[in-house]
Design a protein around this motif. Structure first.
Motif, short mmCIF file in Angstrom:
data_model
loop_
_atom_site.label_atom_id
_atom_site.label_comp_id
_atom_site.label_asym_id
_atom_site.label_seq_id
_atom_site.Cartn_x
_atom_site.Cartn_y
_atom_site.Cartn_z
N GLU A 259 0.83 -1.22 0.00
CA GLU A 259 0.00 0.00 0.00
C GLU A 259 0.86 1.26 0.00
OE1 GLU A 259 -3.58 -0.38 2.86
OE2 GLU A 259 -2.20 -2.02 3.38
N SER A 260 2.02 1.20 0.66
CA SER A 260 2.92 2.38 0.69
C SER A 260 3.38 2.74 -0.72
CB SER A 260 4.14 2.10 1.57
OG SER A 260 3.76 1.89 2.91
N ILE A 261 3.75 1.73 -1.49
CA ILE A 261 4.20 1.98 -2.87
C ILE A 261 3.01 2.41 -3.75
CG2 ILE A 261 5.31 0.97 -4.92
CD1 ILE A 261 7.16 1.54 -2.42
N GLU A 262 1.86 1.82 -3.50
CA GLU A 262 0.65 2.26 -4.24
C GLU A 262 0.34 3.73 -3.93
OE1 GLU A 262 -1.56 -2.11 -4.58
OE2 GLU A 262 -2.17 -0.72 -3.00
N THR A 263 0.49 4.11 -2.66
CA THR A 263 0.27 5.52 -2.28
C THR A 263 1.24 6.43 -3.04
OG1 THR A 263 -0.52 4.95 -0.07
CG2 THR A 263 0.36 7.17 -0.35
N LEU A 264 2.51 6.03 -3.08
CA LEU A 264 3.50 6.84 -3.80
C LEU A 264 3.17 6.94 -5.28
CD1 LEU A 264 6.72 5.58 -1.97
CD2 LEU A 264 5.85 7.94 -1.97
N GLY A 265 2.73 5.83 -5.86
CA GLY A 265 2.32 5.84 -7.27
C GLY A 265 1.18 6.82 -7.51
N GLN A 266 0.21 6.82 -6.60
CA GLN A 266 -0.93 7.75 -6.71
C GLN A 266 -0.49 9.20 -6.56
OE1 GLN A 266 -3.42 6.08 -3.66
NE2 GLN A 266 -3.83 4.25 -4.88
N LEU A 267 0.62 9.41 -5.81
CA LEU A 267 1.14 10.77 -5.62
C LEU A 267 2.03 11.21 -6.79
CD1 LEU A 267 1.95 10.47 -1.81
CD2 LEU A 267 0.26 12.02 -2.82
N GLY A 268 2.14 10.35 -7.80
CA GLY A 268 2.88 10.73 -9.02
C GLY A 268 4.32 10.25 -9.08
N VAL A 269 4.71 9.36 -8.15
CA VAL A 269 6.09 8.85 -8.16
C VAL A 269 6.23 7.79 -9.25
CG1 VAL A 269 7.82 7.55 -6.85
CG2 VAL A 269 6.50 9.36 -5.73
N ASP A 270 7.24 7.95 -10.10
CA ASP A 270 7.52 6.93 -11.10
C ASP A 270 8.99 6.50 -11.09
OD1 ASP A 270 8.80 9.04 -12.27
OD2 ASP A 270 7.61 9.08 -14.11
N THR A 271 9.77 7.12 -10.18
CA THR A 271 11.19 6.78 -10.06
C THR A 271 11.52 6.51 -8.59
OG1 THR A 271 11.77 8.13 -11.96
CG2 THR A 271 13.56 7.59 -10.45
N TYR A 272 12.13 5.35 -8.35
CA TYR A 272 12.49 4.95 -6.98
C TYR A 272 14.00 4.75 -6.90
CZ TYR A 272 7.52 4.11 -6.41
OH TYR A 272 6.15 4.29 -6.36
N VAL A 273 14.60 5.33 -5.88
CA VAL A 273 16.02 5.14 -5.63
C VAL A 273 16.15 4.39 -4.30
CG1 VAL A 273 18.27 6.25 -5.38
CG2 VAL A 273 16.49 7.35 -6.77
N GLU A 274 16.63 3.15 -4.36
CA GLU A 274 16.85 2.39 -3.13
C GLU A 274 18.20 2.82 -2.57
OE1 GLU A 274 16.80 -2.15 -1.27
OE2 GLU A 274 16.44 -1.87 -3.41
N VAL A 275 18.17 3.51 -1.44
CA VAL A 275 19.36 4.13 -0.87
C VAL A 275 19.85 3.30 0.31
CG1 VAL A 275 20.32 6.23 0.15
CG2 VAL A 275 18.47 6.41 -1.54
N GLY A 276 20.95 2.57 0.11
CA GLY A 276 21.47 1.74 1.18
C GLY A 276 21.78 0.34 0.68
N PRO A 277 22.32 -0.51 1.56
CA PRO A 277 22.79 -1.83 1.16
C PRO A 277 21.71 -2.70 0.50
CG PRO A 277 23.59 -1.28 3.34
CD PRO A 277 22.59 -0.23 2.98
N GLY A 278 22.15 -3.54 -0.43
CA GLY A 278 21.25 -4.54 -1.03
C GLY A 278 20.33 -3.98 -2.11
N ARG A 279 19.39 -4.84 -2.52
CA ARG A 279 18.42 -4.43 -3.57
C ARG A 279 17.08 -5.12 -3.33
NH1 ARG A 279 21.07 -4.77 -8.70
NH2 ARG A 279 19.01 -4.87 -9.57
N VAL A 280 16.80 -5.45 -2.08
CA VAL A 280 15.56 -6.16 -1.73
C VAL A 280 14.33 -5.35 -2.12
CG1 VAL A 280 14.17 -7.03 0.19
CG2 VAL A 280 16.62 -7.48 0.14
N LEU A 281 14.33 -4.06 -1.76
CA LEU A 281 13.14 -3.23 -2.01
C LEU A 281 12.89 -3.04 -3.50
CD1 LEU A 281 13.45 -0.49 0.77
CD2 LEU A 281 12.30 -2.70 0.85
N SER A 282 13.97 -2.97 -4.27
CA SER A 282 13.82 -2.82 -5.73
C SER A 282 13.03 -3.98 -6.31
CB SER A 282 15.20 -2.73 -6.40
OG SER A 282 15.90 -1.62 -5.90
N GLY A 283 13.35 -5.19 -5.85
CA GLY A 283 12.64 -6.39 -6.32
C GLY A 283 11.16 -6.35 -5.95
#
Length: 315
Positions: A259-283
């Motif tokens: 739901e958090s990512i859906e909220t961001l999408g509704q707010l117009g976010v289309d680019t995500y930068v995963e800041v920090g170790p790993g790439r779990v959130l990107s997946g």
């Protein structure tokens, strides 16, 4: 043009040596981790850079270590003039997001998550609580299963709604085992027990939440300079008061990542930068918001290439 969100990883993304190239290359990064050492009263930086791994994996060490390295990457991105419209973080990552938003000072954020880790460890005696990832079942049927099992006296709840088809459940060892069995009978593709030391994001964390309140009450908390999406509500949070109460709730409430990512999408976010170790959130984000641009900043090379890419995009 679409908006940008910085997202910060939670427990599970740590590894010995993370951020080592950045700490070597930037004196400012070295100074930040040394500040963390001073605030905590032990060499967190040595643990991050040299291990041993089993010590880094302890919740009370993992949490400040991940926050410190995520904060270093954020600070250096900011120095390169890269800004975000929104921040979000997964569980522990919400504290990194709040540091980025100016809500908590760096040393206070490190101190808070060290305490959070210790309180989470102490809340339930070792071996009594656990977590498992359930793959291929929708949230509502799984919630019904957890409620049915909890009614028998074996507590279990939804803990992380990570992406479609991946939900983590948390509770007593018996509660998680019983719910896992029922989930498999209900058609779960797979149930994977997690190697965790406790039943995080379940009602069994309420004693820890009460003590965490005392910790947060003694730290300065500011209003957010950039909106942050709260784990427990999946909505924008900006005022110090609501942020404090959400951080307490967060310990025993599900991480509502889908739901958090859906909220961001509704707010117009289309680019995500995963800041920090790993790439779990990107997946996870790839499965929630198809077509979004997703990049990681997790070492010296990606810090520079992503900064350049985002600068070009802003022109």
């Amino acid at each position: 043009m679409g908006k940008t969100a910085f997202v910060f990883p939670g427990q599970g993304s740590q590894s010995v040596g993370m951020g080592g190239d950045i700490i070597k290359a930037y004196p400012e990064a070295r100074e930040m981790v040394e500040k963390a050492d001073q605030r905590l009263g032990f060499s967190l930086s040595d643990l991050i850079l040299n291990g041993p791994e089993e010590k880094l994996q302890l919740t009370e060490n993992t949490q400040p270590a991940l926050l410190a390295i995520s904060a270093v990457f954020f600070r250096l991105l900011s120095k390169k003039g890269i800004k975000a419209d929104f921040f979000a973080g997964h569980s522990l990552g919400e504290y990194s997001a709040l540091y980025a938003a100016g809500v908590l000072k760096f040393e206070d954020a490190v101190f808070a998550v060290r305490k959070r880790g210790l309180l989470m460890e102490a809340a339930v005696p070792a071996g009594q609580g656990t977590m498992a990832a359930v793959l291929g079942v929708d949230p509502n049927p799984l919630k019904d299963i957890c409620e049915k099992v909890t009614a028998t006296g074996a507590s279990v709840q939804l803990a992380n709604l990570n992406c479609p088809g991946q939900i983590v459940i948390s509770g007593t060892v018996k509660g998680v085992a019983d719910a896992s069995k029922l989930a498999e009978e209900a058609g779960a593709r797979r149930v994977v027990p997690l190697a965790v030391s406790g039943p995080f994001h379940s009602s069994l964390m309420k004693p820890a939440a009460e003590q965490l309140k005392n910790v947060l009450d003694n730290l300065p908390v500011q209003n957010a300079e950039v909106p942050v999406i709260a784990n427990s509500t999946a909505e924008v949070e900006e005022t110090a008061g609501e942020i404090r109460s959400h951080l307490i709730e967060q310990l025993y409430s599900p991480v509502r990542w889908v739901e958090s990512i859906e909220t961001l999408g509704q707010l117009g976010v289309d680019t995500y930068v995963e800041v920090g170790p790993g790439r779990v959130l990107s997946g996870l984000i790839k499965k929630i918001q198809r077509g979004a641009t997703i990049v990681q900043v997790n070492n010296l090379e990606t810090l520079n290439t992503v900064a350049e890419k985002l600068k070009e995009r802003a022109v």
